[in-house]
Design an enzyme around this catalytic site. Structure first.
Site, PDB file in Angstrom:
ATOM      1  N   TYR A 123      42.571  36.362  36.786  1.00 20.34           N
ATOM      2  CA  TYR A 123      42.047  35.009  36.596  1.00 20.34           C
ATOM      3  C   TYR A 123      41.763  34.662  35.137  1.00 20.34           C
ATOM      4  O   TYR A 123      41.222  33.604  34.847  1.00 20.34           O
ATOM      5  CB  TYR A 123      40.783  34.803  37.439  1.00 20.34           C
ATOM      6  N   ASP A 223      41.812  47.579  50.646  1.00 23.72           N
ATOM      7  CA  ASP A 223      42.304  47.373  52.019  1.00 23.72           C
ATOM      8  C   ASP A 223      41.343  47.979  53.038  1.00 23.72           C
ATOM      9  O   ASP A 223      40.996  47.347  54.045  1.00 23.72           O
ATOM     10  CB  ASP A 223      43.735  47.917  52.197  1.00 23.72           C
TER      11      ASP A 223
END
Ligand code: NAD
Length: 356
Positions: A123, A223
């Site tokens: 970002y 995950d």
């Protein structure tokens, strides 16, 4: 008397921000609000969505309460919110996610604090467009340096993780844990695949953890974290993450505790902080007195704690909790049949504060 910069924002922003302002004032704490405009409205009025006057006000007061803002298309900003955080170096995004009794959700004992790095990673906005001359240079540099060939018609975004930013965000998470009686910090990463960038984040987290022997520490793959959050969220306490993963995990956690309407937040730097909900400006509900103001009000509770108004913060959080538990004055997202309006929720919270 606390001087606070007040940013109503766009879309549903002004409605939820006003609701939060009213309940904050009803706690008896005195505020002097310095109202400034950023976002779409600022673009219309001043030709920029991020006027210098707004920045100066936040720099001066060092505390702001902010409604969500829309980034106007073509304003030259990828995101006004990201630009604001970067300009003020608000490097820590702090988001507590808690299930309040009475909220319609599958989960009961969730009380997770997400600490997200705010300034770098994917970002940071360092991108190379397809067919750009710099992109071609970059591709040939990568080939020369690594022998890896990237397809010529690629676009590239840089994932940058520094030791400096990793250190300060992990330190922030541990300091928060210590000050708020939290027991364990988990660093979330993909260092098994991203050996250098996430590997650096993980190594740094392990080093910092050694300075806090009183707080538990572990690390977890992104995950596995997603899966565990959905299966057994009550096992988590404080999570610390790089910027990109922090974005998704924040919304996942908001989902666990009843949705975006209940998810508060703060962006905090060394001496300045902006308190704002996780959600955006939801333009389709603007001006309808429909949006849930609780995320914004809980951001106000966080602001009270930051200002060391702990009594008022506890009182306000309890009043909000009581309104949720009662289940009468809640907006459409929590009460689909005969929902209350934004302002009614504020009235109900104020009523609880008065009857304390
Ligand atoms: P959003 O959070 O504004 O809305 C997504 C959906 O969530 C809404 O349509 C609504 O169904 C629900 N929702 C959000 N807040 C709610 C509330 N308080 N009460 C009830 N329901 C609520 O996300 P988006 O549609 O992706 O973004 C809209 C705009 O907001 C974009 O311009 C985006 O850039 C901006 N945005 C701003 C911020 C910020 O100011 N911090 C954060 C995120 C998005």
């Amino acid at each position: 008397m606390h001087k606070v910069t007040f940013i109503p924002g766009d879309g549903i922003g002004p409605e939820v921000a006003e609701a939060a302002q009213r309940v904050l004032e009803a706690t008896g704490v005195e505020f002097q609000w310095d109202v400034v405009i950023i976002g779409e409205k600022a673009q219309e009025m001043f030709g920029t969505p991020l006027p210098d006057e707004a920045l100066q006000s936040i720099k001066k007061n060092k505390v702001a309460l902010k409604g969500p803002v829309t980034t106007p298309v073509g304003s030259g900003f990828r995101s006004v919110n990201v630009a604001l955080r970067q300009k003020l170096d608000l490097y820590a995004c702090l988001r507590p996610y808690k299930v309040y009794p009475g909220v319609p959700t599958l989960y009961k004992n969730v009380d997770i604090v997400v600490v997200r790095e705010n300034t770098e990673d994917l970002y940071a906005g360092i991108e190379f467009a397809k067919d750009d001359s710099f992109t071609r240079e970059l591709l040939s540099f990568v080939f020369n340096a690594t022998g890896e060939s990237i397809k010529g018609d690629s676009a590239v975004s840089l994932k940058v993780i520094s030791e400096t930013a990793s250190k300060r965000i992990v330190k922030f998470a541990f300091d928060y844990a210590r000050q708020n009686d939290r027991k364990k910090v988990i660093a979330v990463h993909k260092a098994n695949i991203l050996k250098f960038s996430d590997g650096l984040f993980l190594d740094t987290a392990r080093q910092i953890a050694r300075q806090y022997p009183d707080i538990g520490f572990d690390d977890m793959l992104l995950d596995a974290t997603c899966m565990q959050l959905v299966r057994r969220p009550e096992q988590f306490d404080v999570l610390v993450l790089p910027n990109f993963y922090g974005d998704f995990i924040s919304d996942l956690c908001a989902g666990l505790v009843g949705g975006l309407g209940l998810a508060p937040g703060a962006n905090i730097g060394n001496d300045t902080a902006i308190f704002e909900p996780t959600h955006g400006s939801a333009p389709k509900y603007a001006g309808q007195n429909k949006a849930n103001p609780i995320a914004m009000m809980l951001s106000g509770v966080m602001m009270l704690r930051y200002l060391e108004e702990r009594n008022a913060a506890d009182k306000l959080e309890k009043a909000i909790g009581d309104v949720i538990a009662e289940g009468k004055n809640l907006t459409y997202d929590l009460k689909p049949f005969h929902p209350a309006g934004t302002s009614q929720v504020a009235d109900a919270v104020i009523e609880k504060l008065r009857n304390e």
